[in-house]
Motif scaffolding. Structure first.
Motif, short mmCIF file in Angstrom:
data_model
loop_
_atom_site.label_atom_id
_atom_site.label_comp_id
_atom_site.label_asym_id
_atom_site.label_seq_id
_atom_site.Cartn_x
_atom_site.Cartn_y
_atom_site.Cartn_z
N PHE A 48 7.08 -18.67 11.67
CA PHE A 48 8.17 -19.08 10.81
C PHE A 48 8.08 -18.21 9.56
O PHE A 48 7.19 -18.39 8.74
N HIS A 69 4.73 -26.85 14.88
CA HIS A 69 6.13 -26.42 14.77
C HIS A 69 6.91 -27.39 13.87
O HIS A 69 7.68 -26.97 13.00
N TYR A 128 12.62 -17.39 12.68
CA TYR A 128 11.61 -17.75 13.67
C TYR A 128 11.41 -16.59 14.65
O TYR A 128 12.35 -16.13 15.27
#
Length: 151
Positions: free
Chosen positions: A96, A111, A125
């Motif tokens: 990320f 996540h 991402y």
């Protein structure tokens, strides 16, 4: 990781990374990869570099005609990916990327944590696990295992 006989050419790296050859040359010039000693995992780094160079954050001014070096968050992201390859990368590993760096996440919990942390800011991402599994040596392994299973 395996190396093509004599290493990978920048053109071959670019082709496998699905970027223009100029992107691979620029990655070598900026020190992202070593053009003299290329390895297969450099494909992932070139692909990531190509994606990062196209990112412009809101309110950021980047003249298209001015050659600029790696921004700090780009360097952090590339080094994080380099450190993770190949040992820490699993199928669901992702990066990320945000304006101050990146979060490496593997599994649903990390996540979700990264998504909550970055909910109020723009991010990109990068699916490192997917890109890693698309490497030529990994494709062969996946195809061989599917043949054994009868898929």
């Amino acid at each position: 990781m395996s190396t093509a006989p004599g290493g990978w050419s920048l053109r071959a790296l670019a082709q496998e990374a699905h970027v223009l050859p100029k992107v691979a040359r620029d990655a070598a010039e900026e020190g992202v990869i070593d053009a003299q000693h290329t390895v297969e995992t450099d494909i992932v780094l070139v692909r990531l570099y190509g994606a990062l160079k196209r990112l412009v954050w809101p309110e950021e001014r980047r003249p298209a005609n001015k050659d600029q070096g790696l921004r700090v968050w780009e360097a952090i992201t590339i080094e994080t990916a380099r450190a993770a390859l190949p040992d820490e990368v699993q199928d669901d590993t992702g990066l990320f990327v945000h304006q101050t760096g990146c979060e490496l996440a593997t599994g649903p919990g990390p996540h979700c944590l990264a998504l909550f942390k970055l909910a109020d800011q723009p991010f990109y991402y990068a699916p490192l696990g997917l890109w890693f599994n698309q490497l030529p040596s990994r494709r062969l392994t996946t195809e061989e295992s599917q043949e054994k299973v009868g898929v």
